[in-house]
Design a protein around this motif. Structure first.
Motif, PDB file in Angstrom:
ATOM      1  N   ILE A 176     -31.364 -10.206  -6.410  1.00 54.33           N
ATOM      2  CA  ILE A 176     -30.741 -10.951  -5.313  1.00 54.33           C
ATOM      3  C   ILE A 176     -31.425 -10.615  -3.997  1.00 54.33           C
ATOM      4  CG2 ILE A 176     -28.488 -11.129  -6.435  1.00 54.33           C
ATOM      5  CD1 ILE A 176     -27.545  -8.864  -4.553  1.00 54.33           C
ATOM      6  N   TYR A 177     -31.274 -11.528  -3.046  1.00 53.01           N
ATOM      7  CA  TYR A 177     -31.805 -11.358  -1.696  1.00 53.01           C
ATOM      8  C   TYR A 177     -30.630 -11.494  -0.727  1.00 53.01           C
ATOM      9  CZ  TYR A 177     -36.207 -12.367  -4.101  1.00 53.01           C
ATOM     10  OH  TYR A 177     -37.265 -12.356  -4.964  1.00 53.01           O
ATOM     11  N   ALA A 199     -34.445  -7.956   8.376  1.00 52.67           N
ATOM     12  CA  ALA A 199     -35.193  -8.685   7.360  1.00 52.67           C
ATOM     13  C   ALA A 199     -34.366  -8.834   6.082  1.00 52.67           C
ATOM     14  CB  ALA A 199     -36.507  -7.966   7.053  1.00 52.67           C
ATOM     15  N   MET A 200     -34.735  -9.826   5.290  1.00 50.74           N
ATOM     16  CA  MET A 200     -34.069 -10.049   4.012  1.00 50.74           C
ATOM     17  C   MET A 200     -34.225  -8.811   3.131  1.00 50.74           C
ATOM     18  SD  MET A 200     -34.744 -13.220   1.368  1.00 50.74           S
ATOM     19  CE  MET A 200     -33.721 -14.429   2.219  1.00 50.74           C
ATOM     20  N   ILE A 201     -33.133  -8.421   2.459  1.00 43.84           N
ATOM     21  CA  ILE A 201     -33.108  -7.222   1.621  1.00 43.84           C
ATOM     22  C   ILE A 201     -33.120  -7.632   0.154  1.00 43.84           C
ATOM     23  CG2 ILE A 201     -31.773  -5.173   0.999  1.00 43.84           C
ATOM     24  CD1 ILE A 201     -30.532  -5.371   3.854  1.00 43.84           C
ATOM     25  N   THR A 202     -34.007  -7.025  -0.621  1.00 42.04           N
ATOM     26  CA  THR A 202     -34.113  -7.316  -2.047  1.00 42.04           C
ATOM     27  C   THR A 202     -33.419  -6.226  -2.855  1.00 42.04           C
ATOM     28  OG1 THR A 202     -36.265  -8.352  -1.657  1.00 42.04           O
ATOM     29  CG2 THR A 202     -35.703  -7.822  -3.928  1.00 42.04           C
ATOM     30  N   SER A 203     -32.558  -6.623  -3.799  1.00 40.38           N
ATOM     31  CA  SER A 203     -31.848  -5.680  -4.656  1.00 40.38           C
ATOM     32  C   SER A 203     -31.851  -6.192  -6.089  1.00 40.38           C
ATOM     33  CB  SER A 203     -30.399  -5.489  -4.192  1.00 40.38           C
ATOM     34  OG  SER A 203     -30.332  -5.052  -2.861  1.00 40.38           O
ATOM     35  N   ASN A 331     -40.734 -14.733  13.148  1.00 43.77           N
ATOM     36  CA  ASN A 331     -40.696 -13.449  13.852  1.00 43.77           C
ATOM     37  C   ASN A 331     -39.272 -13.086  14.253  1.00 43.77           C
ATOM     38  OD1 ASN A 331     -43.454 -13.011  13.686  1.00 43.77           O
ATOM     39  ND2 ASN A 331     -43.897 -13.976  15.659  1.00 43.77           N
ATOM     40  N   GLU A 332     -38.490 -14.093  14.626  1.00 44.56           N
ATOM     41  CA  GLU A 332     -37.115 -13.823  15.048  1.00 44.56           C
ATOM     42  C   GLU A 332     -36.203 -13.528  13.861  1.00 44.56           C
ATOM     43  OE1 GLU A 332     -33.283 -16.040  17.162  1.00 44.56           O
ATOM     44  OE2 GLU A 332     -35.299 -16.841  17.484  1.00 44.56           O
ATOM     45  N   THR A 333     -36.302 -14.329  12.821  1.00 41.68           N
ATOM     46  CA  THR A 333     -35.368 -14.204  11.696  1.00 41.68           C
ATOM     47  C   THR A 333     -35.841 -13.231  10.627  1.00 41.68           C
ATOM     48  OG1 THR A 333     -36.393 -16.049  10.514  1.00 41.68           O
ATOM     49  CG2 THR A 333     -34.593 -16.575  12.047  1.00 41.68           C
ATOM     50  N   LYS A 334     -37.126 -12.873  10.656  1.00 39.82           N
ATOM     51  CA  LYS A 334     -37.747 -12.034   9.616  1.00 39.82           C
ATOM     52  C   LYS A 334     -37.703 -12.696   8.242  1.00 39.82           C
ATOM     53  CE  LYS A 334     -38.556  -8.758  12.585  1.00 39.82           C
ATOM     54  NZ  LYS A 334     -37.996  -9.407  13.769  1.00 39.82           N
ATOM     55  N   LEU A 335     -37.705 -14.038   8.238  1.00 44.79           N
ATOM     56  CA  LEU A 335     -37.735 -14.805   7.001  1.00 44.79           C
ATOM     57  C   LEU A 335     -39.081 -15.519   6.882  1.00 44.79           C
ATOM     58  CD1 LEU A 335     -34.095 -16.226   7.104  1.00 44.79           C
ATOM     59  CD2 LEU A 335     -34.951 -14.328   5.718  1.00 44.79           C
ATOM     60  N   ASN A 336     -39.270 -16.236   5.783  1.00 43.72           N
ATOM     61  CA  ASN A 336     -40.580 -16.804   5.482  1.00 43.72           C
ATOM     62  C   ASN A 336     -40.509 -18.331   5.428  1.00 43.72           C
ATOM     63  OD1 ASN A 336     -43.368 -16.675   4.746  1.00 43.72           O
ATOM     64  ND2 ASN A 336     -42.801 -16.987   2.612  1.00 43.72           N
ATOM     65  N   PHE A 337     -40.217 -18.944   6.579  1.00 43.04           N
ATOM     66  CA  PHE A 337     -40.154 -20.398   6.649  1.00 43.04           C
ATOM     67  C   PHE A 337     -41.560 -20.996   6.661  1.00 43.04           C
ATOM     68  CE2 PHE A 337     -36.080 -19.161   8.617  1.00 43.04           C
ATOM     69  CZ  PHE A 337     -35.222 -19.921   7.841  1.00 43.04           C
ATOM     70  N   GLN A 456     -44.762 -39.883  17.867  1.00 40.24           N
ATOM     71  CA  GLN A 456     -43.400 -40.337  18.050  1.00 40.24           C
ATOM     72  C   GLN A 456     -42.873 -40.880  16.725  1.00 40.24           C
ATOM     73  OE1 GLN A 456     -42.951 -43.332  21.029  1.00 40.24           O
ATOM     74  NE2 GLN A 456     -40.720 -43.236  21.035  1.00 40.24           N
ATOM     75  N   GLY A 457     -41.660 -40.481  16.371  1.00 41.38           N
ATOM     76  CA  GLY A 457     -41.104 -40.909  15.110  1.00 41.38           C
ATOM     77  C   GLY A 457     -41.483 -40.025  13.942  1.00 41.38           C
ATOM     78  N   VAL A 458     -42.182 -38.913  14.208  1.00 42.88           N
ATOM     79  CA  VAL A 458     -42.561 -37.972  13.156  1.00 42.88           C
ATOM     80  C   VAL A 458     -42.081 -36.574  13.545  1.00 42.88           C
ATOM     81  CG1 VAL A 458     -44.416 -36.959  11.778  1.00 42.88           C
ATOM     82  CG2 VAL A 458     -44.598 -39.330  12.568  1.00 42.88           C
ATOM     83  N   GLY A 459     -41.278 -35.966  12.676  1.00 44.18           N
ATOM     84  CA  GLY A 459     -40.801 -34.604  12.893  1.00 44.18           C
ATOM     85  C   GLY A 459     -41.154 -33.723  11.718  1.00 44.18           C
ATOM     86  N   PHE A 460     -40.273 -32.805  11.380  1.00 43.51           N
ATOM     87  CA  PHE A 460     -40.567 -31.914  10.258  1.00 43.51           C
ATOM     88  C   PHE A 460     -39.288 -31.275   9.743  1.00 43.51           C
ATOM     89  CE2 PHE A 460     -40.628 -29.328  14.033  1.00 43.51           C
ATOM     90  CZ  PHE A 460     -40.221 -28.055  13.672  1.00 43.51           C
ATOM     91  N   ARG A 461     -39.375 -30.780   8.536  1.00 38.30           N
ATOM     92  CA  ARG A 461     -38.256 -30.122   7.862  1.00 38.30           C
ATOM     93  C   ARG A 461     -38.788 -28.806   7.296  1.00 38.30           C
ATOM     94  NH1 ARG A 461     -33.631 -32.594   5.469  1.00 38.30           N
ATOM     95  NH2 ARG A 461     -34.619 -34.608   5.814  1.00 38.30           N
ATOM     96  N   LEU A 462     -37.960 -27.764   7.332  1.00 38.06           N
ATOM     97  CA  LEU A 462     -38.372 -26.433   6.900  1.00 38.06           C
ATOM     98  C   LEU A 462     -38.044 -26.192   5.426  1.00 38.06           C
ATOM     99  CD1 LEU A 462     -36.884 -24.485   9.930  1.00 38.06           C
ATOM    100  CD2 LEU A 462     -39.322 -24.908   9.540  1.00 38.06           C
ATOM    101  N   ILE A 463     -38.854 -25.349   4.796  1.00 39.43           N
ATOM    102  CA  ILE A 463     -38.463 -24.748   3.530  1.00 39.43           C
ATOM    103  C   ILE A 463     -38.526 -23.222   3.685  1.00 39.43           C
ATOM    104  CG2 ILE A 463     -39.288 -26.677   2.139  1.00 39.43           C
ATOM    105  CD1 ILE A 463     -41.591 -24.791   1.214  1.00 39.43           C
ATOM    106  N   LEU A 464     -37.850 -22.538   2.782  1.00 39.83           N
ATOM    107  CA  LEU A 464     -37.829 -21.082   2.774  1.00 39.83           C
ATOM    108  C   LEU A 464     -38.215 -20.607   1.373  1.00 39.83           C
ATOM    109  CD1 LEU A 464     -37.139 -18.325   4.069  1.00 39.83           C
ATOM    110  CD2 LEU A 464     -34.765 -18.696   3.356  1.00 39.83           C
ATOM    111  N   VAL A 465     -39.264 -19.826   1.302  1.00 41.54           N
ATOM    112  CA  VAL A 465     -39.738 -19.278   0.044  1.00 41.54           C
ATOM    113  C   VAL A 465     -39.422 -17.779   0.036  1.00 41.54           C
ATOM    114  CG1 VAL A 465     -41.726 -18.895  -1.464  1.00 41.54           C
ATOM    115  CG2 VAL A 465     -41.553 -21.001  -0.127  1.00 41.54           C
ATOM    116  N   LEU A 466     -38.855 -17.287  -1.049  1.00 38.77           N
ATOM    117  CA  LEU A 466     -38.489 -15.884  -1.139  1.00 38.77           C
ATOM    118  C   LEU A 466     -39.694 -15.054  -1.497  1.00 38.77           C
ATOM    119  CD1 LEU A 466     -35.138 -16.245  -3.090  1.00 38.77           C
ATOM    120  CD2 LEU A 466     -35.523 -16.304  -0.634  1.00 38.77           C
ATOM    121  N   LYS A 467     -39.785 -13.871  -0.871  1.00 35.90           N
ATOM    122  CA  LYS A 467     -40.891 -12.944  -1.160  1.00 35.90           C
ATOM    123  C   LYS A 467     -40.332 -11.575  -1.500  1.00 35.90           C
ATOM    124  CE  LYS A 467     -44.867 -14.817   1.288  1.00 35.90           C
ATOM    125  NZ  LYS A 467     -45.928 -14.528   2.281  1.00 35.90           N
TER     126      LYS A 467
END
Length: 467
Positions: A176-177, A199-203, A331-337, A456-467
């Motif tokens: 789990i993370y 940061a995300m903790i792995t257990s 850098n702020e969230t310590k995640l891997n977006f 204009q009319g183009v944005g973006f969406r995030l994904i999060l990959v676990l490490k």
């Protein structure tokens, strides 16, 4: 006679030198090669452990007598001489008791201020640095005292936990993370300071059915605890009684069939703006989470220090600006977006392993799930149409979405999902266009059926990959 007098004079000189080398305040001190002082120490006190929860009687770890300490045990002591900090490292020996090595001059007197700390499961320790992790226990007394006179040192301290602790129960071997818990990572004796990480903790669940304890505190006042597994994500807002200093607790790992008090999805907060990540299971390239919505103007502004409540999707943006934003967010969230690939985007738009094989992302009727040329002329707030099978919004229409793939060269990018100025053939769940742009200013020279010269009319969406 003259010889006797010379001998007497020599004896007198030797006695004077011998007496002069012994200060009345340093009878028991030895100076080390590194210039530090070492002195024997009497330790008066104990270490209190964590209460055991449930029906068991509370247990206390007591180290009040010398026999309860092990060879090599250390207590880090910060002595104060007025406003001066004097770092000390006390080491126990079953043969000789406690000795303290310190750098500076101790004050003389009794009931003098000091701080004492004892660490269990530190990953590294020395007189200059103690390295810690989420499984490290910290016991401290910030109101300890010392008495020092004529080389005799006594330290009085009652050390108790600095954090709360929590563990998770589940199936042996389950990984789990965890997010939302801040843990201590280092202690620097010279400046008497800790550093922390959120940061995300792995257990991993051990053979006894539980993970090791995580020692820490909640990252923010919301007390949100996030839990991500191999194909799921849940978030829980914890009560004020959980993870308090000195207290133990445990939680059962939630599942799709049993997750009372847990919300589905991982909720992440960046600079005060919360957004939700949806688990996407079954993808051949590995499990990932995708943002519930396109990146909003509110989230984009907050990461750069601005203030906005706008739920319109961010657009009119260069690809290089997106990568800079993601770097700051990580850098702020310590995640891997990151940005999704075309294949990841299409798999999620299709509904992942819950797909109903709709033409558009969530429906066979475009107006149910999409803002596009037939029902609007500008971008709209996110989450105002129905989501797809995974609970992800606006993957058809509203604004097109950058992905990470490049075609042929850096000057070409894919845009997925179509936008508010697209007709229905450009907003299907499999739709994407390849566009080229001028790398000197990142302005687009062609963009499928988009009419504007920039993005204009183009944005973006995030994904999060676990490490």
């Amino acid at each position: 006679m003259k010889q006797v007098r010379i001998i007497q004079m020599l004896i007198a000189v030797v006695m004077v030198l011998a007496l002069g080398s012994c200060s009345s305040d340093n009878l028991s001190e030895v100076e080390n090669q590194n210039g530090k002082q070492t002195v024997k120490m009497e330790f008066v006190g104990k270490v209190f452990g964590f209460d055991q929860q449930g029906s068991f009687e509370a247990k206390v770890q007591t180290r009040a007598t010398s026999s309860s300490w092990n060879d090599g045990d250390k207590i880090y002591i910060t002595f104060f001489n007025g406003s001066t900090i004097i770092p000390g490292e006390a080491t126990y020996s079953s043969a000789s008791g406690w000795s303290v090595s310190y750098d500076g001059n101790l004050a003389t007197g009794s009931n003098l201020k000091c701080e004492a700390r004892y660490f269990v499961n530190a990953t590294f320790s020395s007189s200059s640095l103690v390295s810690l992790n989420s499984n490290s226990e910290i016991y401290e007394d910030l109101n300890a005292t010392y008495a020092y006179s004529n080389g005799s040192l006594t330290v009085t301290a009652t050390l108790s936990p600095k954090t709360g602790r929590i563990r998770f129960t589940g199936k042996s071997g389950e990984k789990i993370y965890t997010t939302g818990i801040s843990v201590y990572t280092t202690f620097s004796p010279a400046i008497n300071t800790f550093s922390t990480s959120n940061a995300m903790i792995t257990s991993t669940v051990a053979s006894n059915g539980s993970t090791p304890y995580i020692y820490g505190s909640f990252t923010d006042n919301d007390r949100n605890l996030g839990l991500v597994g191999s194909d799921y994500a849940f978030t829980r807002t914890c009560t004020s009684s959980m993870l308090n200093v000195g207290e133990s607790g445990y939680m059962a790992i939630p599942s799709e069939s049993s997750h009372n008090n847990w919300r589905s999805g991982l909720y992440v907060k960046a600079s005060g703006v919360e957004f939700k990540m949806i688990p996407v299971a079954g993808y051949s390239g590995g499990f990932f989470l995708m943002a519930e919505t396109e990146t909003t103007e509110a989230l984009y502004a907050s990461v750069y220090g601005g203030t906005s409540t706008s739920q319109l999707p961010e657009d009119w943006i260069r690809y290089s600006e997106i990568t800079s934003f993601i770097e700051k967010l990580n850098n702020e969230t310590k995640l891997n977006f990151s940005l999704p690939s075309v294949d990841q985007w299409k798999y999620a738009a299709n509904g992942g392993n819950k797909s109903q094989n709709y033409t558009y992302a969530g429906s066979n009727t475009p107006g149910d799930v999409a803002w596009y040329s037939a029902n609007c002329s500008s971008k709209q707030e996110v989450k105002t149409k129905a989501p797809n099978e995974l609970g992800i919004y606006d993957m058809s229409g509203n604004v097109g979405e950058f992905v990470s793939d490049s075609k042929i060269s850096y000057s070409e990018r894919e845009i997925c999902g179509g936008g508010y100025c697209s007709n229905s053939s450009y907003i299907t769940k499999d739709s994407y266009v390849t566009t080229s742009f001028d790398t000197s200013n990142a302005g687009y020279s062609s963009l499928g059926n988009y009419k504007n010269s920039r993005s204009q009319g183009v944005g973006f969406r995030l994904i999060l990959v676990l490490k």
